[in-house]
Write a protein that holds these residues in place. Structure first.
Motif, short mmCIF file in Angstrom:
data_model
loop_
_atom_site.label_atom_id
_atom_site.label_comp_id
_atom_site.label_asym_id
_atom_site.label_seq_id
_atom_site.Cartn_x
_atom_site.Cartn_y
_atom_site.Cartn_z
N GLU A 163 0.82 -1.21 0.00
CA GLU A 163 0.00 0.00 0.00
C GLU A 163 0.87 1.27 0.00
OE1 GLU A 163 -2.19 -3.39 0.89
OE2 GLU A 163 -0.48 -2.63 2.05
N ALA A 164 2.14 1.13 0.32
CA ALA A 164 3.04 2.29 0.38
C ALA A 164 4.01 2.33 -0.80
CB ALA A 164 3.81 2.28 1.69
N LEU A 165 3.68 1.64 -1.89
CA LEU A 165 4.60 1.52 -3.02
C LEU A 165 4.89 2.85 -3.71
CD1 LEU A 165 3.77 -1.79 -4.91
CD2 LEU A 165 5.62 -1.29 -3.33
N ALA A 166 4.07 3.87 -3.48
CA ALA A 166 4.33 5.16 -4.13
C ALA A 166 5.73 5.68 -3.80
CB ALA A 166 3.28 6.18 -3.70
N ALA A 167 6.29 5.27 -2.66
CA ALA A 167 7.61 5.74 -2.26
C ALA A 167 8.72 5.22 -3.17
CB ALA A 167 7.90 5.34 -0.82
N ILE A 168 8.45 4.16 -3.94
CA ILE A 168 9.48 3.64 -4.83
C ILE A 168 9.27 4.08 -6.27
CG2 ILE A 168 9.78 1.60 -3.36
CD1 ILE A 168 8.56 -0.07 -5.71
N ASP A 169 8.22 4.83 -6.53
CA ASP A 169 7.93 5.21 -7.92
C ASP A 169 8.90 6.28 -8.40
OD1 ASP A 169 6.68 4.98 -10.34
OD2 ASP A 169 4.80 5.93 -9.73
N ALA A 170 9.14 6.28 -9.70
CA ALA A 170 10.01 7.25 -10.35
C ALA A 170 9.82 7.09 -11.85
CB ALA A 170 11.47 7.00 -9.97
N ASP A 171 10.57 7.85 -12.64
CA ASP A 171 10.50 7.64 -14.09
C ASP A 171 10.97 6.23 -14.43
OD1 ASP A 171 9.58 10.27 -14.67
OD2 ASP A 171 11.63 11.02 -14.44
N TRP A 172 12.04 5.81 -13.76
CA TRP A 172 12.59 4.46 -13.95
C TRP A 172 12.77 3.82 -12.58
CZ3 TRP A 172 13.85 2.28 -18.73
CH2 TRP A 172 13.77 3.15 -19.82
N ILE A 173 12.51 2.53 -12.50
CA ILE A 173 12.75 1.76 -11.28
C ILE A 173 13.71 0.62 -11.60
CG2 ILE A 173 11.75 0.34 -9.45
CD1 ILE A 173 9.12 1.80 -9.85
N PHE A 174 14.81 0.54 -10.85
CA PHE A 174 15.72 -0.60 -10.92
C PHE A 174 15.50 -1.41 -9.65
CE2 PHE A 174 17.62 2.45 -13.77
CZ PHE A 174 18.14 1.68 -14.80
N VAL A 175 15.07 -2.65 -9.80
CA VAL A 175 14.70 -3.46 -8.64
C VAL A 175 15.41 -4.81 -8.71
CG1 VAL A 175 12.60 -4.24 -9.81
CG2 VAL A 175 12.78 -4.47 -7.33
N GLY A 176 15.95 -5.26 -7.58
CA GLY A 176 16.65 -6.54 -7.56
C GLY A 176 16.56 -7.20 -6.20
N THR A 177 17.01 -8.44 -6.15
CA THR A 177 17.08 -9.22 -4.91
C THR A 177 18.52 -9.69 -4.73
OG1 THR A 177 16.55 -11.28 -6.03
CG2 THR A 177 14.70 -10.01 -5.15
N LEU A 178 18.91 -9.97 -3.48
CA LEU A 178 20.27 -10.42 -3.24
C LEU A 178 20.52 -11.78 -3.87
CD1 LEU A 178 21.09 -9.42 0.45
CD2 LEU A 178 21.95 -8.42 -1.67
N SER A 179 19.54 -12.67 -3.76
CA SER A 179 19.69 -14.02 -4.31
C SER A 179 19.03 -14.10 -5.68
CB SER A 179 19.05 -15.05 -3.36
OG SER A 179 19.09 -16.34 -3.92
N SER A 180 19.51 -15.02 -6.51
CA SER A 180 18.91 -15.19 -7.84
C SER A 180 17.66 -16.06 -7.79
CB SER A 180 19.94 -15.81 -8.79
OG SER A 180 20.39 -17.07 -8.29
N SER A 181 17.36 -16.63 -6.64
CA SER A 181 16.15 -17.43 -6.48
C SER A 181 15.77 -17.43 -5.00
CB SER A 181 16.37 -18.87 -6.95
OG SER A 181 17.37 -19.50 -6.18
#
Length: 291
Positions: A215-233
């Motif tokens: 519900e608070a995802l607006a804080a991550i919005d931008a023109d571009w979002i780069f999103v990742g996780t530490l592990s590949s699975s």
């Protein structure tokens, strides 16, 4: 734990990042790297370490280093080196970036001279310069940084107006997303590109925010979002895959513009070094460069 005696080498005195006086070899021959930045910096200086700890949250060396790191013997997990493995590597120098446990540092110093190469939150360029000094490679370090800054400037010129867009950097955890703060590694690379961040992500700090609810995802919005996780699975990847299908995620402006890019979280959301900085420039180039 057996101790080993290294051949006598010419020595010099340095003061490390923890303000400790350390006597180190003039020309180290067998170096063990106990952080991603230490390993990255050595490889950037074309020095193959005798051993290194695995990337944080990973079962092997940092993924972004690829084949260059695959054959390096493991000294255990990040922040938890196995001392007997370190002894077996017969180091004449140990690089222990970010390490603050005095008992562990004392144990490591019984094996070989141990240098704390950076303090948590320190600018990676300053840390790289310190490692270059310890390794007797100051000219090579200066040349690498000059080339990096030239590449960053050339990329900004190539991106043109796209370089003025906002960029959000997000680590996805099983509990939800966290955004990287102003002084984190990837944030500093983006600053070298003079790229803008969302206002919430300009808070001082070298780590990341607390996990956010959907519900608070607006804080991550931008023109571009780069999103990742530490592990590949694993759970974080599963949570990210599920979230990307959710209405709150789909309502993000970047999502609607198809400007969300999956990246290696161990590269973008962990402390990094010179090769990591070049890898982030390459990711930005691939994502934003005009077709």
């Amino acid at each position: 734990m057996a101790m080993c005696t290294a051949p006598a080498l010419a020595q010099r005195n340095i003061v490390d990042a923890a303000n400790r006086a350390v006597t180190v070899p003039e020309r180290p021959q067998r170096v063990v790297a106990l952080s991603e930045l230490d390993l990255d910096a050595l490889l950037a200086l074309k020095i193959k370490p005798a051993g290194a700890t695995k990337g944080r949250g990973q079962t092997a060396m940092p993924r972004y280093l690829g084949a260059a790191a695959n054959a390096i013997p493991s000294a255990g997990n990040f922040a938890a080196p196995v001392l007997d493995l370190v002894v077996g590597m017969q180091p004449d120098l140990i690089l222990a970036g970010g390490m603050s446990d005095p008992e562990l540092l004392t144990q490591l110093a019984k094996i070989a001279p141990t240098v704390v190469t950076y303090q948590p939150g320190e600018n990676w360029q300053a840390s790289f310069r310190r490692i270059g000094t310890v390794m007797g490679k100051t000219p090579e370090t200066d040349a690498f940084l000059a080339d990096y800054l030239a590449r960053a400037d050339a990329l900004r010129q190539r991106l043109g107006k796209r370089a003025d867009t906002t960029v959000s950097v997000v680590r996805w955890n099983p509990q939800g997303p966290s955004y990287m703060l102003r002084d984190s590694f990837a944030s500093l690379v983006l600053a070298d590109l003079k790229m803008r961040r969302p206002a919430a992500q300009m808070q001082p700090g070298a780590a990341h925010s607390r996990p956010l609810s959907l519900e608070a995802l607006a804080a991550i919005d931008a023109d571009w979002i780069f999103v990742g996780t530490l592990s590949s699975s694993g759970p974080a990847n599963d949570a990210l895959a599920a979230a990307r299908q959710s209405p709150p995620f789909r309502q993000l402006g970047a999502s609607q513009r198809n400007q969300v890019r999956a990246v290696d979280g161990s590269l973008w959301t962990s402390p990094g070094g010179p090769l990591a900085a070049l890898a982030i420039l390459a990711d930005v180039d691939k994502a934003l460069a005009a077709p």
